[in-house]
Design a protein around this motif. Structure first.
Motif, PDB file in Angstrom:
ATOM      1  N   MET A  83       1.064  -1.053   0.176  1.00 41.88           N
ATOM      2  CA  MET A  83      -0.143  -0.029  -0.117  1.00 41.88           C
ATOM      3  C   MET A  83       0.886   1.302   0.028  1.00 41.88           C
ATOM      4  O   MET A  83       1.697   1.499   0.950  1.00 41.88           O
ATOM      5  CB  MET A  83      -0.836  -0.110   1.127  1.00 41.88           C
ATOM      6  CG  MET A  83      -1.611  -1.202   1.322  1.00 41.88           C
ATOM      7  SD  MET A  83      -2.960  -1.362   2.817  1.00 41.88           S
ATOM      8  CE  MET A  83      -1.859  -1.124   4.045  1.00 41.88           C
ATOM      9  N   ASN A  84       0.967   2.107  -1.203  1.00 45.33           N
ATOM     10  CA  ASN A  84       1.571   3.437  -1.235  1.00 45.33           C
ATOM     11  C   ASN A  84       0.608   4.338  -1.296  1.00 45.33           C
ATOM     12  O   ASN A  84      -0.615   4.500  -1.402  1.00 45.33           O
ATOM     13  CB  ASN A  84       2.399   3.190  -2.578  1.00 45.33           C
ATOM     14  CG  ASN A  84       3.327   2.127  -2.547  1.00 45.33           C
ATOM     15  OD1 ASN A  84       4.044   1.651  -1.365  1.00 45.33           O
ATOM     16  ND2 ASN A  84       3.644   1.485  -3.714  1.00 45.33           N
ATOM     17  N   SER A  85       1.158   5.462  -0.986  1.00 39.07           N
ATOM     18  CA  SER A  85       0.366   6.967  -1.122  1.00 39.07           C
ATOM     19  C   SER A  85      -0.887   6.725  -0.304  1.00 39.07           C
ATOM     20  O   SER A  85      -2.113   7.102  -0.794  1.00 39.07           O
ATOM     21  CB  SER A  85       0.172   7.108  -2.562  1.00 39.07           C
ATOM     22  OG  SER A  85       1.233   7.244  -3.594  1.00 39.07           O
ATOM     23  N   LEU A  86      -0.581   6.369   0.914  1.00 41.76           N
ATOM     24  CA  LEU A  86      -1.850   6.051   1.815  1.00 41.76           C
ATOM     25  C   LEU A  86      -2.608   7.446   2.039  1.00 41.76           C
ATOM     26  O   LEU A  86      -1.927   8.474   2.234  1.00 41.76           O
ATOM     27  CB  LEU A  86      -1.375   5.075   3.209  1.00 41.76           C
ATOM     28  CG  LEU A  86      -1.199   3.703   2.850  1.00 41.76           C
ATOM     29  CD1 LEU A  86      -0.272   3.085   3.995  1.00 41.76           C
ATOM     30  CD2 LEU A  86      -2.361   3.206   2.687  1.00 41.76           C
ATOM     31  N   LYS A  87      -3.753   7.071   2.357  1.00 37.92           N
ATOM     32  CA  LYS A  87      -4.810   8.470   2.526  1.00 37.92           C
ATOM     33  C   LYS A  87      -5.493   8.228   3.743  1.00 37.92           C
ATOM     34  O   LYS A  87      -5.504   6.857   4.431  1.00 37.92           O
ATOM     35  CB  LYS A  87      -5.702   8.589   1.409  1.00 37.92           C
ATOM     36  CG  LYS A  87      -5.313   8.896  -0.020  1.00 37.92           C
ATOM     37  CD  LYS A  87      -6.337   8.950  -1.029  1.00 37.92           C
ATOM     38  CE  LYS A  87      -5.688   8.781  -2.594  1.00 37.92           C
ATOM     39  NZ  LYS A  87      -6.781   9.078  -3.675  1.00 37.92           N
ATOM     40  N   LEU A  88      -5.903   9.071   4.279  1.00 37.34           N
ATOM     41  CA  LEU A  88      -6.841   8.999   5.586  1.00 37.34           C
ATOM     42  C   LEU A  88      -7.854   8.067   5.541  1.00 37.34           C
ATOM     43  O   LEU A  88      -8.160   7.232   6.481  1.00 37.34           O
ATOM     44  CB  LEU A  88      -7.179  10.302   5.944  1.00 37.34           C
ATOM     45  CG  LEU A  88      -6.210  11.496   6.451  1.00 37.34           C
ATOM     46  CD1 LEU A  88      -7.169  12.887   6.892  1.00 37.34           C
ATOM     47  CD2 LEU A  88      -5.382  11.326   7.496  1.00 37.34           C
ATOM     48  N   GLU A  89      -8.591   8.096   4.324  1.00 34.81           N
ATOM     49  CA  GLU A  89      -9.619   7.307   4.154  1.00 34.81           C
ATOM     50  C   GLU A  89      -9.376   5.782   4.034  1.00 34.81           C
ATOM     51  O   GLU A  89     -10.111   5.011   3.721  1.00 34.81           O
ATOM     52  CB  GLU A  89     -10.507   7.803   2.950  1.00 34.81           C
ATOM     53  CG  GLU A  89      -9.733   7.797   1.573  1.00 34.81           C
ATOM     54  CD  GLU A  89      -9.363   9.234   1.226  1.00 34.81           C
ATOM     55  OE1 GLU A  89      -8.804   9.834   2.473  1.00 34.81           O
ATOM     56  OE2 GLU A  89      -9.295   9.949   0.336  1.00 34.81           O
ATOM     57  N   ASP A  90      -8.000   5.392   3.775  1.00 34.37           N
ATOM     58  CA  ASP A  90      -7.583   4.003   3.783  1.00 34.37           C
ATOM     59  C   ASP A  90      -7.561   3.513   5.073  1.00 34.37           C
ATOM     60  O   ASP A  90      -7.313   2.195   5.349  1.00 34.37           O
ATOM     61  CB  ASP A  90      -5.934   3.790   3.293  1.00 34.37           C
ATOM     62  CG  ASP A  90      -6.121   4.295   1.906  1.00 34.37           C
ATOM     63  OD1 ASP A  90      -5.050   4.953   1.266  1.00 34.37           O
ATOM     64  OD2 ASP A  90      -7.029   4.161   1.102  1.00 34.37           O
ATOM     65  N   THR A  91      -8.019   4.300   6.316  1.00 35.60           N
ATOM     66  CA  THR A  91      -7.692   3.678   7.515  1.00 35.60           C
ATOM     67  C   THR A  91      -9.125   2.649   7.749  1.00 35.60           C
ATOM     68  O   THR A  91      -9.939   2.803   7.340  1.00 35.60           O
ATOM     69  CB  THR A  91      -7.978   4.866   8.814  1.00 35.60           C
ATOM     70  OG1 THR A  91      -7.015   5.753   8.760  1.00 35.60           O
ATOM     71  CG2 THR A  91      -8.240   4.489  10.020  1.00 35.60           C
ATOM     72  N   ALA A  92      -8.608   1.539   8.076  1.00 37.63           N
ATOM     73  CA  ALA A  92      -9.606   0.451   8.384  1.00 37.63           C
ATOM     74  C   ALA A  92      -8.850  -0.944   9.045  1.00 37.63           C
ATOM     75  O   ALA A  92      -7.781  -0.897   9.156  1.00 37.63           O
ATOM     76  CB  ALA A  92     -10.257  -0.019   7.276  1.00 37.63           C
ATOM     77  N   VAL A  93      -9.597  -1.715   9.173  1.00 33.84           N
ATOM     78  CA  VAL A  93      -9.229  -3.197   9.646  1.00 33.84           C
ATOM     79  C   VAL A  93      -9.260  -3.860   8.189  1.00 33.84           C
ATOM     80  O   VAL A  93     -10.132  -3.829   7.553  1.00 33.84           O
ATOM     81  CB  VAL A  93     -10.250  -3.915  10.437  1.00 33.84           C
ATOM     82  CG1 VAL A  93      -9.530  -5.330  10.835  1.00 33.84           C
ATOM     83  CG2 VAL A  93     -10.142  -3.147  11.990  1.00 33.84           C
ATOM     84  N   TYR A  94      -8.004  -4.434   7.888  1.00 35.34           N
ATOM     85  CA  TYR A  94      -7.722  -5.131   6.576  1.00 35.34           C
ATOM     86  C   TYR A  94      -7.878  -6.754   6.989  1.00 35.34           C
ATOM     87  O   TYR A  94      -7.501  -7.204   7.862  1.00 35.34           O
ATOM     88  CB  TYR A  94      -6.365  -4.678   6.009  1.00 35.34           C
ATOM     89  CG  TYR A  94      -6.639  -3.338   5.247  1.00 35.34           C
ATOM     90  CD1 TYR A  94      -6.772  -2.294   5.901  1.00 35.34           C
ATOM     91  CD2 TYR A  94      -6.721  -3.144   3.858  1.00 35.34           C
ATOM     92  CE1 TYR A  94      -6.786  -0.922   5.386  1.00 35.34           C
ATOM     93  CE2 TYR A  94      -6.641  -2.256   3.308  1.00 35.34           C
ATOM     94  CZ  TYR A  94      -6.634  -0.794   4.313  1.00 35.34           C
ATOM     95  OH  TYR A  94      -6.876   0.483   3.439  1.00 35.34           O
ATOM     96  N   TYR A  95      -8.620  -7.327   6.000  1.00 37.53           N
ATOM     97  CA  TYR A  95      -9.000  -8.794   6.142  1.00 37.53           C
ATOM     98  C   TYR A  95      -8.384  -9.513   4.981  1.00 37.53           C
ATOM     99  O   TYR A  95      -8.788  -9.071   3.885  1.00 37.53           O
ATOM    100  CB  TYR A  95     -10.440  -8.920   6.345  1.00 37.53           C
ATOM    101  CG  TYR A  95     -11.030  -8.352   7.665  1.00 37.53           C
ATOM    102  CD1 TYR A  95     -11.483  -7.274   7.567  1.00 37.53           C
ATOM    103  CD2 TYR A  95     -10.952  -9.201   8.687  1.00 37.53           C
ATOM    104  CE1 TYR A  95     -12.198  -6.680   8.932  1.00 37.53           C
ATOM    105  CE2 TYR A  95     -11.550  -8.944   9.951  1.00 37.53           C
ATOM    106  CZ  TYR A  95     -12.057  -7.544   9.873  1.00 37.53           C
ATOM    107  OH  TYR A  95     -12.956  -7.169  11.194  1.00 37.53           O
ATOM    108  N   CYS A  96      -7.756 -10.527   5.166  1.00 37.25           N
ATOM    109  CA  CYS A  96      -7.507 -11.668   4.136  1.00 37.25           C
ATOM    110  C   CYS A  96      -8.609 -12.512   3.849  1.00 37.25           C
ATOM    111  O   CYS A  96      -9.269 -13.023   5.014  1.00 37.25           O
ATOM    112  CB  CYS A  96      -6.100 -12.172   4.569  1.00 37.25           C
ATOM    113  SG  CYS A  96      -5.676 -13.455   3.589  1.00 37.25           S
ATOM    114  N   ALA A  97      -8.876 -12.869   2.803  1.00 37.97           N
ATOM    115  CA  ALA A  97      -9.999 -13.844   2.400  1.00 37.97           C
ATOM    116  C   ALA A  97      -9.678 -14.823   1.457  1.00 37.97           C
ATOM    117  O   ALA A  97      -8.767 -14.513   0.542  1.00 37.97           O
ATOM    118  CB  ALA A  97     -11.155 -13.344   2.190  1.00 37.97           C
TER     119      ALA A  97
END
Length: 124
Positions: A83-97
């Motif tokens: 993940m590059n150029s991260l933005k405030l709106e990328d804030t979250a819990v990230y899940y693998c599926a």
């Protein structure tokens, strides 16, 4: 049964980078597609990116296209999300599926196996 374990989340400033990992174990041969989803507070879980194990075909949500890169290491049964150029709106819990389908799907209900999630927080 497939077990998925995410790692690599953390706190990063806007514009920065993080790399998430998802290690798969168990009946990994039954997983044809693996993907990343994310869920921000008060919002529904949404699709981020997916990769097909057999031919590395990838698909991205428009919101991350050009900034995030999904990849895999077959020998390690591990998937990554750069993940590059991260933005405030990328804030979250990230899940693998993972699922056993051939076609890449973007709906939560199309995935059979899930990890526990890893928190990504982007600060200003």
């Amino acid at each position: 049964q497939v077990q998925l374990v995410e790692s690599g989340g953390g706190l990063v400033q806007a514009g920065g980078s993080l790399r998430l990992s998802c290690a798969a174990s168990g009946r990994t041969f039954s997983s044809s597609v693996m993907g990343w989803f994310r869920q921000a507070p008060g919002k529904e879980r949404e699709f981020v990116a997916a990769i097909r194990w057999s031919d590395s075909w990838t698909y991205y949500a428009d919101s991350v296209k050009g900034r995030f890169t999904i990849s895999k290491d077959n020998a390690k049964d591990t998937m990554y999300l750069q993940m590059n150029s991260l933005k405030l709106e990328d804030t979250a819990v990230y899940y693998c599926a993972a699922n056993s389908q051939f076609l890449i799907r973007v709906r939560v209900r199309d995935y059979d196996h899930w990890g526990q999630g890893t928190q990504v927080t982007v600060s200003s």
